[in-house]
Design a protein around this motif. Structure first.
Motif, PDB file in Angstrom:
ATOM      1  N   GLN A  17      27.869  44.243  53.186  1.00 20.91           N
ATOM      2  CA  GLN A  17      28.452  43.864  51.784  1.00 20.91           C
ATOM      3  C   GLN A  17      29.190  45.508  51.258  1.00 20.91           C
ATOM      4  N   PHE A  18      30.790  45.296  51.238  1.00 18.50           N
ATOM      5  CA  PHE A  18      31.402  46.132  51.511  1.00 18.50           C
ATOM      6  C   PHE A  18      32.445  46.029  50.042  1.00 18.50           C
ATOM      7  N   GLU A  19      32.951  46.459  48.942  1.00 18.03           N
ATOM      8  CA  GLU A  19      33.961  46.893  48.426  1.00 18.03           C
ATOM      9  C   GLU A  19      35.187  47.277  48.601  1.00 18.03           C
ATOM     10  N   PHE A  20      36.257  46.379  48.793  1.00 20.38           N
ATOM     11  CA  PHE A  20      37.592  47.036  49.569  1.00 20.38           C
ATOM     12  C   PHE A  20      38.373  46.752  48.636  1.00 20.38           C
ATOM     13  N   ARG A  21      39.121  47.566  49.254  1.00 20.81           N
ATOM     14  CA  ARG A  21      40.905  48.002  47.657  1.00 20.81           C
ATOM     15  C   ARG A  21      41.840  47.995  48.708  1.00 20.81           C
ATOM     16  N   GLY A  22      41.743  47.323  50.145  1.00 26.02           N
ATOM     17  CA  GLY A  22      43.480  47.761  50.641  1.00 26.02           C
ATOM     18  C   GLY A  22      43.538  46.044  51.089  1.00 26.02           C
ATOM     19  N   LYS A  49      33.169  36.455  53.757  1.00 28.86           N
ATOM     20  CA  LYS A  49      33.611  36.264  52.645  1.00 28.86           C
ATOM     21  C   LYS A  49      33.414  36.563  51.096  1.00 28.86           C
ATOM     22  N   ILE A  50      34.101  36.463  50.411  1.00 29.37           N
ATOM     23  CA  ILE A  50      34.393  37.157  49.276  1.00 29.37           C
ATOM     24  C   ILE A  50      32.962  36.578  47.559  1.00 29.37           C
ATOM     25  N   LYS A  51      32.364  37.674  47.676  1.00 36.25           N
ATOM     26  CA  LYS A  51      31.930  37.550  47.223  1.00 36.25           C
ATOM     27  C   LYS A  51      31.921  37.870  45.413  1.00 36.25           C
ATOM     28  N   ALA A  52      32.412  38.845  45.545  1.00 35.42           N
ATOM     29  CA  ALA A  52      33.644  39.057  43.751  1.00 35.42           C
ATOM     30  C   ALA A  52      34.325  39.690  43.697  1.00 35.42           C
ATOM     31  N   ARG A  53      35.362  39.300  42.887  1.00 39.18           N
ATOM     32  CA  ARG A  53      36.441  40.730  42.233  1.00 39.18           C
ATOM     33  C   ARG A  53      36.299  40.686  41.205  1.00 39.18           C
ATOM     34  N   TYR A  54      37.509  41.844  41.805  1.00 36.93           N
ATOM     35  CA  TYR A  54      37.205  43.010  40.576  1.00 36.93           C
ATOM     36  C   TYR A  54      38.692  43.398  40.245  1.00 36.93           C
ATOM     37  N   PRO A  55      39.411  43.068  39.276  1.00 31.51           N
ATOM     38  CA  PRO A  55      40.970  43.117  38.867  1.00 31.51           C
ATOM     39  C   PRO A  55      40.881  44.068  38.005  1.00 31.51           C
ATOM     40  N   GLU A  56      40.109  44.718  37.802  1.00 35.94           N
ATOM     41  CA  GLU A  56      40.437  46.419  36.936  1.00 35.94           C
ATOM     42  C   GLU A  56      40.407  47.266  38.356  1.00 35.94           C
ATOM     43  N   ARG A  57      39.866  47.132  39.419  1.00 31.63           N
ATOM     44  CA  ARG A  57      39.685  47.791  40.719  1.00 31.63           C
ATOM     45  C   ARG A  57      40.823  47.710  41.407  1.00 31.63           C
ATOM     46  N   HIS A  58      40.490  46.748  41.209  1.00 31.06           N
ATOM     47  CA  HIS A  58      42.184  45.577  42.236  1.00 31.06           C
ATOM     48  C   HIS A  58      41.175  45.393  43.644  1.00 31.06           C
TER      49      HIS A  58
END
Length: 249
Positions: free
Chosen positions: A172-177, A190-199
């Motif tokens: 699992q990795f958080e991706f900002r690109g 697959k996308i497990k979560a979205r963080y709109p505040e961190r884009h």
């Protein structure tokens, strides 16, 4: 045009993909393009030729320069007949040694063709760049694989990157690109979560660790590995080595 005839559009796409791959030497790319063009009528050929003219003129193959078309066909036949072979193989350091292998698939990835083969030395599948095989002969030793052990090249495509073996794992990795780029790089992602505040998004994917590590490191600050912990620490260690290398300069 009959239903079985190849279309002008398909020929153009095939030529474009071949040119972009840079995988064939100059002589073989010319022969292959001409053979593909000859599958369609002269009028349709004349429409394609100007489209590919510049890219064809500036074509730059990879550096090994080795003819591959015949070798690809020969190893495809070895795979079809499950023939064990002795190969003389030059590794990335230039050392040549003999290996006993059972070829199981031919894969193209990142400019090169690879033979995926069961290795007698390692008792596991290994990847051999086709252009580095100096010579091969049928072996007196016969390696066999059960139906359950046989290699599935279509499945491998889902997990491996840069033709790097390693441990299969779920990361699992958080991706900002650009999210699409990450999802396309890892077919199982697959996308497990979205963080709109961190884009950013949290992505989960099944991978082989070595190839995944190479891509993740190439994304710089756009990515943060979350799990598994051991893999995260491995990435951290590599980043620290990179930092030390720059700091030392």
């Amino acid at each position: 045009m009959s239903q079985d005839a190849i279309s002008q559009q398909a020929i153009l796409v095939l030529i474009k993909v071949l040119l972009a791959s840079r995988s064939l030497n100059q002589k073989e790319i010319e022969q292959t393009i001409d053979s593909l063009l000859n599958l369609i009528p002269p009028l349709e050929q004349r429409e394609i030729i100007p489209i590919i003219k510049n890219e064809r003129f500036h074509y730059q193959p990879v550096t090994h320069g080795k003819p591959l078309l015949t070798l690809i066909w020969q190893f495809s036949q070895l795979i079809e007949h499950q023939t064990t072979v002795e190969i003389l193989y030059r590794n990335q350091l230039g050392h040549v040694d003999q290996r006993t292998i059972l070829p199981q698939a031919i894969i193209f990835s990142e400019y090169y063709f690879y033979v995926v083969a069961y290795s007698q030395t390692y008792h596991a599948n290994r990847f051999f760049r086709l252009d580095r095989i100096q010579n091969y002969t049928p072996s007196t030793t016969q390696l066999t694989r059960s139906r359950g052990e046989r290699f599935e090249d279509g499945e491998l495509r889902q997990y491996i990157h840069y033709m790097q073996p390693g441990e299969k794992m779920t990361i699992q990795f958080e991706f900002r690109g650009i999210v699409e780029a990450a999802l396309d790089r890892f077919p199982t992602a697959k996308i497990k979560a979205r963080y709109p505040e961190r884009h950013s998004v949290l992505i989960e994917a099944d991978v082989f660790d070595k190839g995944a590590k190479m891509w993740l490191l190439s994304q710089g600050s756009l990515v943060t590995v979350k799990e598994p912990e051991a893999f995260r620490k491995d990435i951290e260690s590599e980043i620290n080595k990179m930092f030390f290398g720059y700091h030392r300069c």
